[in-house]
Scaffold this motif. Structure first.
Motif, PDB file in Angstrom:
ATOM      1  N   PHE A  20      38.051  32.489  50.379  1.00 35.60           N
ATOM      2  CA  PHE A  20      39.171  31.802  50.526  1.00 35.60           C
ATOM      3  C   PHE A  20      39.280  30.817  51.787  1.00 35.60           C
ATOM      4  CE2 PHE A  20      43.297  31.735  53.145  1.00 35.60           C
ATOM      5  CZ  PHE A  20      44.026  31.232  51.837  1.00 35.60           C
ATOM      6  N   THR A  45      39.880  34.393  46.653  1.00 32.90           N
ATOM      7  CA  THR A  45      40.578  35.198  47.159  1.00 32.90           C
ATOM      8  C   THR A  45      42.070  35.287  47.595  1.00 32.90           C
ATOM      9  OG1 THR A  45      39.811  35.205  49.306  1.00 32.90           O
ATOM     10  CG2 THR A  45      38.713  36.931  47.893  1.00 32.90           C
ATOM     11  N   ASN A  46      43.009  35.863  47.182  1.00 32.24           N
ATOM     12  CA  ASN A  46      44.500  35.730  47.550  1.00 32.24           C
ATOM     13  C   ASN A  46      44.868  36.291  48.855  1.00 32.24           C
ATOM     14  OD1 ASN A  46      47.261  35.362  46.798  1.00 32.24           O
ATOM     15  ND2 ASN A  46      47.461  37.314  45.907  1.00 32.24           N
ATOM     16  N   ARG A  47      44.538  35.491  49.800  1.00 34.83           N
ATOM     17  CA  ARG A  47      44.510  35.937  51.237  1.00 34.83           C
ATOM     18  C   ARG A  47      45.227  35.091  52.091  1.00 34.83           C
ATOM     19  NH1 ARG A  47      38.866  39.437  52.561  1.00 34.83           N
ATOM     20  NH2 ARG A  47      39.065  40.725  50.628  1.00 34.83           N
ATOM     21  N   THR A  75      42.058  40.183  45.457  1.00 39.48           N
ATOM     22  CA  THR A  75      43.059  40.433  46.293  1.00 39.48           C
ATOM     23  C   THR A  75      44.248  40.511  45.858  1.00 39.48           C
ATOM     24  OG1 THR A  75      41.615  39.596  47.997  1.00 39.48           O
ATOM     25  CG2 THR A  75      43.445  40.585  48.784  1.00 39.48           C
TER      26      THR A  75
END
Length: 218
Positions: A20, A45-47, A75
């Motif tokens: 990410f 990634t969803n961060r 994530t």
């Protein structure tokens, strides 16, 4: 592609790069560098708050210039996030935990759900909720021998460790010798230096080297 097609692509590639970055351009350039090395499946990634906007732009780039590339999102912990990224065109969904409502949303959409597990109970719960592949996370906590210790309990499950996998032949071979189908590659491959200094050519070179190691593993 159906769920089995996506599993096949990940297992043929033998690794899943994940990363990410808040910056949209950096996120896209990393994706291009990975694709140039021969990568055909990536986990973004969803961060961060920027993840959804970046993902939508990455999806456009994949659609326009990267035939054969699968773009997944990781994530994902809530049904709201699952729905959001499914609508944005995610090819598969990876969660750090086993949360059955997320499994249902993803599978109802016909997509592959890969949950993060550590204990046998979590793996069993994932299996009972339709998982065919699980992410062993953090892999550094249990090590490669853990896979061989539990693998026979779950003959229908594929194992992919994330965390604790280095880019060296020794590290990679040890994980595969113990029964994994693929390895997640995060900061060991897409390092802080690569992201901050925009070392995209270096990333392509290193990724090719890792793919060569993986291709030589029997």
């Amino acid at each position: 592609m159906n769920q089995q097609d996506i599993i096949s692509q990940i297992t043929q590639q033998k690794m899943l790069p994940l990363y990410f970055n808040k910056n949209k351009e950096v996120s896209i350039e990393v994706l291009k560098a990975l694709y140039a090395a021969g990568i055909k499946a990536v986990e973004y990634t969803n961060r961060g708050a920027e993840a959804i906007a970046n993902f939508k732009e990455m999806r456009k780039v994949v659609n326009d210039t990267m035939p054969g590339m699968l773009l997944g999102i990781g994530t994902v912990k809530t049904t709201a996030d699952a729905e959001l990224f499914i609508s944005a065109g995610a090819d598969f969904i990876i969660s750090p935990v086993v949360y059955p409502p997320v499994a249902k949303v993803v599978q109802d959409a016909g997509l592959l759900w890969i949950p993060g597990c550590l204990t046998p109970t979590e793996i069993f719960t994932a299996e009972m909720n339709g998982a065919k592949m699980v992410k062993i996370f953090p892999g550094s906590v249990v090590g490669p021998s853990y896979i061989s210790a539990i693998k026979e309990l779950f003959p229908g499950i594929l194992f992919m460790p994330t965390g604790g996998v280095d880019t060296t032949e020794k590290s990679i071979k040890e994980w595969f010798d113990n029964g994994v189908c693929a390895v997640g590659m995060g900061s060991k491959l897409i390092s802080k230096s690569v992201l901050e200094n925009k070392e995209y050519d270096k990333l392509t070179k290193q990724t090719k080297e890792v793919l060569e190691i993986l291709n030589n593993i029997k």
